[in-house]
Design a protein around this motif. Sequence first.
Motif, PDB file in Angstrom:
ATOM      1  N   ILE A  93       8.357  15.157  -3.685  1.00  0.00           N
ATOM      2  CA  ILE A  93       7.633  13.891  -3.530  1.00  0.00           C
ATOM      3  C   ILE A  93       6.146  14.133  -3.774  1.00  0.00           C
ATOM      4  O   ILE A  93       5.522  14.918  -3.078  1.00  0.00           O
ATOM      5  N   ARG A  94       5.568  13.450  -4.764  1.00  0.00           N
ATOM      6  CA  ARG A  94       4.133  13.577  -5.055  1.00  0.00           C
ATOM      7  C   ARG A  94       3.347  12.328  -4.684  1.00  0.00           C
ATOM      8  O   ARG A  94       2.112  12.331  -4.734  1.00  0.00           O
ATOM      9  N   CYS A  95       4.042  11.253  -4.340  1.00  0.00           N
ATOM     10  CA  CYS A  95       3.355  10.002  -4.022  1.00  0.00           C
ATOM     11  C   CYS A  95       4.138   9.257  -2.950  1.00  0.00           C
ATOM     12  O   CYS A  95       5.369   9.156  -3.038  1.00  0.00           O
ATOM     13  N   VAL A  96       3.436   8.760  -1.938  1.00  0.00           N
ATOM     14  CA  VAL A  96       4.037   7.929  -0.897  1.00  0.00           C
ATOM     15  C   VAL A  96       3.291   6.603  -0.885  1.00  0.00           C
ATOM     16  O   VAL A  96       2.060   6.579  -0.870  1.00  0.00           O
ATOM     17  N   ILE A  97       4.037   5.509  -0.918  1.00  0.00           N
ATOM     18  CA  ILE A  97       3.444   4.172  -0.932  1.00  0.00           C
ATOM     19  C   ILE A  97       3.871   3.435   0.326  1.00  0.00           C
ATOM     20  O   ILE A  97       5.053   3.392   0.659  1.00  0.00           O
ATOM     21  N   SER A  98       2.894   2.862   1.039  1.00  0.00           N
ATOM     22  CA  SER A  98       3.181   2.128   2.262  1.00  0.00           C
ATOM     23  C   SER A  98       2.081   1.094   2.487  1.00  0.00           C
ATOM     24  O   SER A  98       1.088   1.072   1.758  1.00  0.00           O
ATOM     25  N   THR A  99       2.279   0.266   3.496  1.00  0.00           N
ATOM     26  CA  THR A  99       1.233  -0.693   3.860  1.00  0.00           C
ATOM     27  C   THR A  99       0.184  -0.066   4.771  1.00  0.00           C
ATOM     28  O   THR A  99      -0.928  -0.582   4.881  1.00  0.00           O
ATOM     29  N   SER A 100       0.512   1.056   5.422  1.00  0.00           N
ATOM     30  CA  SER A 100      -0.476   1.780   6.224  1.00  0.00           C
ATOM     31  C   SER A 100       0.040   3.174   6.545  1.00  0.00           C
ATOM     32  O   SER A 100       1.257   3.418   6.570  1.00  0.00           O
ATOM     33  N   ILE A 102      -0.707  15.321  -2.700  1.00  0.00           N
ATOM     34  CA  ILE A 102       0.122  14.118  -2.629  1.00  0.00           C
ATOM     35  C   ILE A 102      -0.793  12.904  -2.615  1.00  0.00           C
ATOM     36  O   ILE A 102      -1.809  12.895  -1.915  1.00  0.00           O
ATOM     37  N   LEU A 103      -0.434  11.884  -3.381  1.00  0.00           N
ATOM     38  CA  LEU A 103      -1.222  10.659  -3.416  1.00  0.00           C
ATOM     39  C   LEU A 103      -0.603   9.618  -2.487  1.00  0.00           C
ATOM     40  O   LEU A 103       0.485   9.117  -2.755  1.00  0.00           O
ATOM     41  N   PRO A 104      -1.273   9.280  -1.371  1.00  0.00           N
ATOM     42  CA  PRO A 104      -0.800   8.182  -0.526  1.00  0.00           C
ATOM     43  C   PRO A 104      -1.469   6.881  -0.978  1.00  0.00           C
ATOM     44  O   PRO A 104      -2.693   6.821  -1.093  1.00  0.00           O
ATOM     45  N   ILE A 105      -0.678   5.866  -1.232  1.00  0.00           N
ATOM     46  CA  ILE A 105      -1.201   4.596  -1.736  1.00  0.00           C
ATOM     47  C   ILE A 105      -0.932   3.494  -0.722  1.00  0.00           C
ATOM     48  O   ILE A 105       0.201   3.332  -0.269  1.00  0.00           O
ATOM     49  N   GLN A 158      -5.623   3.785 -11.680  1.00  0.00           N
ATOM     50  CA  GLN A 158      -5.328   3.248 -10.347  1.00  0.00           C
ATOM     51  C   GLN A 158      -4.327   2.102 -10.427  1.00  0.00           C
ATOM     52  O   GLN A 158      -4.537   1.013  -9.906  1.00  0.00           O
ATOM     53  N   GLN A 159      -3.199   2.409 -11.087  1.00  0.00           N
ATOM     54  CA  GLN A 159      -2.163   1.400 -11.280  1.00  0.00           C
ATOM     55  C   GLN A 159      -0.777   1.986 -11.040  1.00  0.00           C
ATOM     56  O   GLN A 159      -0.517   3.154 -11.349  1.00  0.00           O
ATOM     57  N   ILE A 160       0.092   1.149 -10.485  1.00  0.00           N
ATOM     58  CA  ILE A 160       1.512   1.445 -10.352  1.00  0.00           C
ATOM     59  C   ILE A 160       2.239   0.537 -11.346  1.00  0.00           C
ATOM     60  O   ILE A 160       2.070  -0.681 -11.303  1.00  0.00           O
ATOM     61  N   LYS A 161       3.028   1.122 -12.231  1.00  0.00           N
ATOM     62  CA  LYS A 161       3.780   0.323 -13.196  1.00  0.00           C
ATOM     63  C   LYS A 161       5.260   0.377 -12.837  1.00  0.00           C
ATOM     64  O   LYS A 161       5.840   1.458 -12.677  1.00  0.00           O
ATOM     65  N   ILE A 177       0.714  -2.987 -10.416  1.00  0.00           N
ATOM     66  CA  ILE A 177       0.008  -3.214  -9.149  1.00  0.00           C
ATOM     67  C   ILE A 177      -1.178  -2.269  -9.134  1.00  0.00           C
ATOM     68  O   ILE A 177      -1.025  -1.059  -9.358  1.00  0.00           O
ATOM     69  N   SER A 178      -2.354  -2.801  -8.890  1.00  0.00           N
ATOM     70  CA  SER A 178      -3.556  -1.977  -8.789  1.00  0.00           C
ATOM     71  C   SER A 178      -3.740  -1.500  -7.352  1.00  0.00           C
ATOM     72  O   SER A 178      -3.344  -2.186  -6.407  1.00  0.00           O
ATOM     73  N   PHE A 179      -4.323  -0.343  -7.191  1.00  0.00           N
ATOM     74  CA  PHE A 179      -4.568   0.181  -5.851  1.00  0.00           C
ATOM     75  C   PHE A 179      -5.953   0.807  -5.780  1.00  0.00           C
ATOM     76  O   PHE A 179      -6.553   1.161  -6.793  1.00  0.00           O
ATOM     77  N   GLU A 180      -6.459   0.937  -4.550  1.00  0.00           N
ATOM     78  CA  GLU A 180      -7.762   1.531  -4.315  1.00  0.00           C
ATOM     79  C   GLU A 180      -7.593   2.985  -3.864  1.00  0.00           C
ATOM     80  O   GLU A 180      -6.612   3.336  -3.206  1.00  0.00           O
TER      81      GLU A 180
END
Length: 201
Positions: free
Chosen positions: A95-102, A116-119, A148-151, A158-161
């Motif tokens: 796992i290199r990326c985890v996406i969550s609301t917080s 790891i990139l947390p988004i 800074q995009q998720i495709k 989806i753009s992310f900061e």
Amino acid sequence: MDKFTVLEGVAAPMRIVNVDTDKIIPKQYLKTIKRTGLGTGLFSEMRYDDAGNERPDFVLNQPGYRNAKVLVAGDNFGCGSSREHAPWALLDFGIRCVISTSFADIFYNNCFKNGILPIVVTPEQIELLFDDAERGANATLTIDLEAQQIKGPDGGTISFEVDPFRKHCLLNGLDDVGLTMAKKPAIDRYEATAATSRPWA
């Protein structure tokens, strides 16, 4: 630390909130300080039964998600104790990326320090990503850190900061040691000057 530029891979959905670091990597795996070999213990209490057999209903045991590179997770991911073994286990699994609301702050910071990139996304965006991830092996997401995009698999984006300094470190594969070594010429000059001006030191 490996550079993180563009990541393309299967996304595994984990619709569970408040997944703490003990769930990510239980305490019995904390005896080592090696960063490798922890992937087998990742989510072990959810992945395996008491006899050590895989639970077929757990997402990472399902054929479509065994090689997942992205985790789409519920709110407040990585809460609990501040064990760095949690990102080590995720990374060792692949796992290199985890996406969550917080995310919990310490886990969030540890992810960046370990490649790891947390988004963080909105509740509406996470639902779209869960929908994408629930397609199994067809749930391929592309994470472009520079843009800074998720495709998604259908081409939606989806753009992310992300903090510019942390982005720089990931793009260049710089952990704390790497950042220090990048200043080696200046450190060497200082040490040479100090040795000349204070030969007794």
